[in-house]
Each structure stands twice: as structure tokens, then as C-alpha cells.
Design a protein around this motif. Structure first.
Motif, PDB file in Angstrom:
ATOM      1  N   LEU A 208       0.829  -1.211   0.000  1.00  0.00           N
ATOM      2  CA  LEU A 208       0.000   0.000   0.000  1.00  0.00           C
ATOM      3  C   LEU A 208       0.860   1.255   0.000  1.00  0.00           C
ATOM      4  N   ILE A 209       1.912   1.242   0.797  1.00  0.00           N
ATOM      5  CA  ILE A 209       2.797   2.408   0.898  1.00  0.00           C
ATOM      6  C   ILE A 209       3.593   2.595  -0.392  1.00  0.00           C
ATOM      7  N   ASP A 210       4.252   1.530  -0.853  1.00  0.00           N
ATOM      8  CA  ASP A 210       5.156   1.635  -2.006  1.00  0.00           C
ATOM      9  C   ASP A 210       4.436   1.816  -3.333  1.00  0.00           C
ATOM     10  N   ARG A 211       3.398   1.053  -3.565  1.00  0.00           N
ATOM     11  CA  ARG A 211       2.721   1.077  -4.869  1.00  0.00           C
ATOM     12  C   ARG A 211       1.689   2.188  -5.019  1.00  0.00           C
ATOM     13  N   PHE A 212       0.975   2.466  -3.935  1.00  0.00           N
ATOM     14  CA  PHE A 212      -0.188   3.343  -4.056  1.00  0.00           C
ATOM     15  C   PHE A 212      -0.082   4.635  -3.249  1.00  0.00           C
ATOM     16  N   GLY A 213       0.934   4.774  -2.424  1.00  0.00           N
ATOM     17  CA  GLY A 213       1.064   5.975  -1.597  1.00  0.00           C
ATOM     18  C   GLY A 213      -0.022   6.098  -0.542  1.00  0.00           C
ATOM     19  N   VAL A 214      -0.602   4.963  -0.155  1.00  0.00           N
ATOM     20  CA  VAL A 214      -1.636   4.955   0.882  1.00  0.00           C
ATOM     21  C   VAL A 214      -0.945   4.954   2.242  1.00  0.00           C
ATOM     22  N   ASP A 215      -1.317   5.861   3.102  1.00  0.00           N
ATOM     23  CA  ASP A 215      -0.783   5.878   4.459  1.00  0.00           C
ATOM     24  C   ASP A 215      -1.389   4.719   5.242  1.00  0.00           C
ATOM     25  N   VAL A 216      -0.607   4.130   6.136  1.00  0.00           N
ATOM     26  CA  VAL A 216      -1.047   2.959   6.887  1.00  0.00           C
ATOM     27  C   VAL A 216      -0.999   3.232   8.382  1.00  0.00           C
ATOM     28  N   ILE A 217      -2.087   2.865   9.043  1.00  0.00           N
ATOM     29  CA  ILE A 217      -2.172   2.873  10.499  1.00  0.00           C
ATOM     30  C   ILE A 217      -2.526   1.446  10.903  1.00  0.00           C
ATOM     31  N   PHE A 218      -1.639   0.801  11.658  1.00  0.00           N
ATOM     32  CA  PHE A 218      -1.924  -0.551  12.130  1.00  0.00           C
ATOM     33  C   PHE A 218      -2.853  -0.494  13.328  1.00  0.00           C
ATOM     34  N   VAL A 219      -3.848  -1.382  13.333  1.00  0.00           N
ATOM     35  CA  VAL A 219      -4.743  -1.573  14.478  1.00  0.00           C
ATOM     36  C   VAL A 219      -4.655  -3.060  14.782  1.00  0.00           C
ATOM     37  N   THR A 220      -3.996  -3.401  15.889  1.00  0.00           N
ATOM     38  CA  THR A 220      -3.653  -4.792  16.108  1.00  0.00           C
ATOM     39  C   THR A 220      -3.644  -5.187  17.583  1.00  0.00           C
ATOM     40  N   GLY A 221      -3.909  -6.443  17.821  1.00  0.00           N
ATOM     41  CA  GLY A 221      -3.785  -6.989  19.158  1.00  0.00           C
ATOM     42  C   GLY A 221      -2.362  -7.418  19.466  1.00  0.00           C
ATOM     43  N   SER A 222      -1.479  -7.345  18.465  1.00  0.00           N
ATOM     44  CA  SER A 222      -0.074  -7.749  18.625  1.00  0.00           C
ATOM     45  C   SER A 222       0.860  -6.645  18.157  1.00  0.00           C
ATOM     46  N   PRO A 223       0.852  -5.495  18.830  1.00  0.00           N
ATOM     47  CA  PRO A 223       1.677  -4.374  18.357  1.00  0.00           C
ATOM     48  C   PRO A 223       3.169  -4.678  18.343  1.00  0.00           C
TER      49      PRO A 223
ATOM     50  N   GLY B  27       7.507   3.516   7.640  1.00  0.00           N
ATOM     51  CA  GLY B  27       6.543   4.313   6.909  1.00  0.00           C
ATOM     52  C   GLY B  27       5.131   4.237   7.432  1.00  0.00           C
ATOM     53  N   ALA B  28       4.832   3.286   8.295  1.00  0.00           N
ATOM     54  CA  ALA B  28       3.501   3.258   8.901  1.00  0.00           C
ATOM     55  C   ALA B  28       3.374   4.485   9.793  1.00  0.00           C
ATOM     56  N   LEU B  29       2.229   5.132   9.746  1.00  0.00           N
ATOM     57  CA  LEU B  29       2.036   6.367  10.501  1.00  0.00           C
ATOM     58  C   LEU B  29       1.833   6.132  11.983  1.00  0.00           C
ATOM     59  N   ASP B  30       1.242   4.996  12.342  1.00  0.00           N
ATOM     60  CA  ASP B  30       0.924   4.762  13.742  1.00  0.00           C
ATOM     61  C   ASP B  30       0.644   3.280  13.954  1.00  0.00           C
ATOM     62  N   VAL B  31       0.743   2.858  15.204  1.00  0.00           N
ATOM     63  CA  VAL B  31       0.360   1.513  15.618  1.00  0.00           C
ATOM     64  C   VAL B  31      -0.572   1.671  16.809  1.00  0.00           C
TER      65      VAL B  31
END
Length: 124
Positions: A66-81, A90-94
Motif C-alpha cells: 500500500l505504501i510503495d505502490r499506491f502511496g496509501v498511508d497505513v495505520i496498524f490496528v492490532t492486538g499484537s503491536p 513508513g507506517a504512521l501509527d500503531v
């Protein structure tokens, strides 16, 4: 801003969708596979991505695309940070699950500000 939600747990996906919409954003999804996410990536500004997806592919692998191909910013939402670090710069946040509305809105606001700042610099 168009927020793509990539989460395979339906109740969590619907909660993320509600939070994003109440904060004034359009939503894309919820989606649960890499294939779906890549198909909708060109129509998205930012993605809320879980690390574990229903097709067995890591959300970290999806984020890199998503970051490399499309320039989409990523925010991870996870139970395993603790598992996010595996080479994903390059992920904006976790954001850890369980999350609060305020935490999601805050991360989306930062992403929107970053996009506006980037767009204004690109226009110069």
C-alpha cells in the motif's frame, strides 16, 4: 479523506467504520483480504490495517504494498503491536486493541494533516 478498513473481525471492522464516519471521513470496506485491499487501494488515502488477515497474509506485507505502490498511508490496528516492527517503515501509527474512539480519531487526524501538508508542498 477516504479511509480503507482492512480487518477480518467483522465487529471490529464495523466499529472502525463507525468511528471513521463519525469523524467525517468516507470509508472503503471493510475488507478482509489482501486481494480486496489492493483492488480498492487506488481509491483510498489511508488504511486502518490489522496484522492478521483472513487469507493468511500478514497485514505488514499488505502495508508495504500500500505504501510503495499506491502511496496509501497505513495505520496498524492490532492486538499484537510488538509484531509490527518486522521491517515496516513508513507506517504512521500503531494502535493496540482494544482501542478507543479518541485514539483512532487522533491517528486519522494526524494522517489527514500529513496529507494536506504533503499536497500543499506538492502544489508549490
Amino acid at each position: 479523506m477516504k479511509v480503507m478498513i482492512v480487518e477480518d473481525e467483522n465487529i471490529i471492522a464495523l466499529e472502525l467504520e463507525r468511528i471513521a464516519q463519525e469523524a467525517g471521513h468516507q470509508t472503503v470496506g471493510p475488507l478482509s483480504t489482501v486481494e480486496q485491499a489492493l483492488a480498492y487501494a487506488p481509491r483510498s488515502d489511508v488504511a486502518l490495517v490489522d496484522l492478521s488477515l483472513s487469507d493468511g497474509v500478514s497485514g505488514a506485507q499488505l502495508a508495504r504494498r500500500l505504501i510503495d505502490r499506491f502511496g496509501v498511508d497505513v495505520i496498524f490496528v492490532t492486538g499484537s503491536p510488538e509484531n509490527v516492527g518486522n521491517g515496516i517503515e513508513g507506517a504512521l501509527d500503531v494502535i493496540s486493541k482494544p482501542f478507543t474512539d479518541e485514539r483512532i480519531v487522533s491517528a486519522l487526524s494526524r494522517a489527514e494533516a500529513r496529507r494536506k501538508d504533503f499536497d500543499s508542498k506538492a502544489a508549490v
